[in-house]
Design an enzyme around this catalytic site. Structure first.
Site, PDB file in Angstrom:
ATOM      1  N   HIS A 265      49.029 -31.789 -43.640  1.00  0.00           N
ATOM      2  CA  HIS A 265      48.576 -30.655 -42.849  1.00  0.00           C
ATOM      3  C   HIS A 265      48.908 -29.344 -43.550  1.00  0.00           C
ATOM      4  O   HIS A 265      49.781 -29.273 -44.412  1.00  0.00           O
ATOM      5  CB  HIS A 265      49.189 -30.671 -41.446  1.00  0.00           C
ATOM      6  CG  HIS A 265      50.680 -30.524 -41.425  1.00  0.00           C
ATOM      7  ND1 HIS A 265      51.536 -31.553 -41.775  1.00  0.00           N
ATOM      8  CD2 HIS A 265      51.476 -29.469 -41.097  1.00  0.00           C
ATOM      9  CE1 HIS A 265      52.788 -31.145 -41.672  1.00  0.00           C
ATOM     10  NE2 HIS A 265      52.778 -29.884 -41.258  1.00  0.00           N
TER      11      HIS A 265
ATOM     12  N   ASP B 246      49.958 -25.457 -42.265  1.00  0.00           N
ATOM     13  CA  ASP B 246      50.593 -24.989 -41.034  1.00  0.00           C
ATOM     14  C   ASP B 246      49.645 -24.186 -40.146  1.00  0.00           C
ATOM     15  O   ASP B 246      49.036 -23.202 -40.573  1.00  0.00           O
ATOM     16  CB  ASP B 246      51.822 -24.137 -41.354  1.00  0.00           C
ATOM     17  CG  ASP B 246      53.016 -24.978 -41.784  1.00  0.00           C
ATOM     18  OD1 ASP B 246      53.067 -26.160 -41.407  1.00  0.00           O
ATOM     19  OD2 ASP B 246      53.894 -24.440 -42.486  1.00  0.00           O
TER      20      ASP B 246
ATOM     21  N   ARG C 157      62.366 -23.316 -40.233  1.00  0.00           N
ATOM     22  CA  ARG C 157      61.186 -22.727 -40.867  1.00  0.00           C
ATOM     23  C   ARG C 157      60.870 -21.365 -40.279  1.00  0.00           C
ATOM     24  O   ARG C 157      60.997 -21.147 -39.071  1.00  0.00           O
ATOM     25  CB  ARG C 157      59.978 -23.646 -40.656  1.00  0.00           C
ATOM     26  CG  ARG C 157      58.760 -23.293 -41.515  1.00  0.00           C
ATOM     27  CD  ARG C 157      57.513 -23.974 -40.988  1.00  0.00           C
ATOM     28  NE  ARG C 157      57.023 -23.320 -39.765  1.00  0.00           N
ATOM     29  CZ  ARG C 157      56.022 -23.788 -39.025  1.00  0.00           C
ATOM     30  NH1 ARG C 157      55.413 -24.913 -39.360  1.00  0.00           N
ATOM     31  NH2 ARG C 157      55.627 -23.143 -37.945  1.00  0.00           N
TER      32      ARG C 157
END
Length: 318
Positions: free
Chosen positions: A121, A123, A288
């Site tokens: 993926h 983000d 993150r």
């Protein structure tokens, strides 16, 4: 091979794979960086798509301060309202936290969730303005396993044949939050998604706003369908493109140590969360932050369109 960006460079950039990835040394990320060093790191990011800093050992505040030297930060995540106290920009990635947030019963759950989506993926591409970059910090990692892999979407695009590149250049795709999984069996999680249902239409090929490079901009985690095609046509083309971005030739795999930092260009990469820990009860905690991005633009000038939800900004959608 070591690349020095300039004779007066303050950092050392060491490439670690043929198409993507470099480790950077010589920068103290715990303190404000000189403007020249920030520019060199940005140049390395654009050139190598993902860059790594070993043993940076930042805390929450230092990670946020480092990231702000490269742009404005988003809220932790469009569907998160419990970031660490006093640090709304941070998304903590920890399977125990997911279980507590969404009421997952370990007796009924056969796989531990080490990320929102464990497949390939980019983000938050369900947002009309996906993050321009992400910075991930390892706090606790297992003594084995748990690696993350990144793919260079520019190289993946350039690796297609000419006719396929020409076809992809004119296509558009619908991205929907976590279209790659079925969350219907978890009402709490599904309710969280539905409160800010993110759907956007993006070009299948994105022109990078800084480098001008063309990159594939589809991924299994969020890309639902190609607009204007039949379901069968859309699936066949997406499967071909998903296979292309996952080709090992375009990837780099990173072995984490506590304190390490990964910084990637979200406009030109996809990444794969670890798939080798789901049967184990080991601790893996990372944090993150993401930088606010702009709306993708395709080779034909098409600019991404919002279908549902709101732009991804510094404020959480209430």
């Amino acid at each position: 091979m070591t690349d020095t960006l300039a004779p007066t460079s303050r950092i050392t950039v060491e490439r670690i794979a043929g198409h993507i990835g470099a480790e950077i040394s010589g920068a103290d990320l715990t303190a404000p960086l000189p403007a020249e060093t920030v520019a060199e790191i940005r140049a390395a990011l654009l050139a190598h798509k993902v860059i790594f800093f070993r043993g940076a050992n930042l805390d929450h505040a230092q990670q946020i301060a480092f990231a702000r030297q490269f742009g404005q930060l988003t809220h932790a995540h469009p569907h998160e309202d419990t970031p660490p106290q006093d640090f709304p920009e941070i998304l903590t990635i920890d399977p125990q936290r997911y279980e507590e947030l969404y009421g997952l019963d370990r007796k009924q759950q056969s796989r531990r969730q080490y990320s929102y989506y464990s497949g390939w993926h980019t983000d938050v591409t369900a947002a009309v303005n996906p993050p321009s970059a992400s910075i991930l910090r390892a706090e606790v990692v297992p003594s084995f396993g748990g690696d993350t892999t990144w793919s260079n979407l520019v190289a993946a695009y350039e690796g297609l044949s000419g006719p396929l590149r020409e076809l992809a250049d004119g296509l558009r795709a619908e991205h929907r939050f976590l279209s790659g999984i079925d969350a219907s069996d978890n009402e709490r999680y599904q309710d969280r998604i539905n409160k800010n249902l993110l759907v956007a239409v993006h070009p299948v090929v994105r022109v990078h706003p800084e480098t001008g490079e063309r990159a594939l901009f589809v991924n299994p985690g969020f890309t639902k369908k190609i607009v204007g095609l039949s379901a069968a046509e859309s699936r066949q083309i997406l499967d071909l493109l998903f296979g292309q971005i996952a080709r090992a030739a375009y990837t780099v795999r990173f072995r984490w140590n506590a304190g390490d930092i990964a910084f990637w260009d979200n406009r030109a990469t996809a990444h794969l969360a670890p798939e080798d820990l789901e049967h184990l009860d080991v601790r893996r905690t990372l944090h993150r932050v993401t930088l606010i991005g702009d709306r993708p633009v395709g080779p034909d000038g098409f600019t991404s369109e919002l279908v549902s939800g709101t732009e991804f900004t510094a404020q959480r959608e209430s």
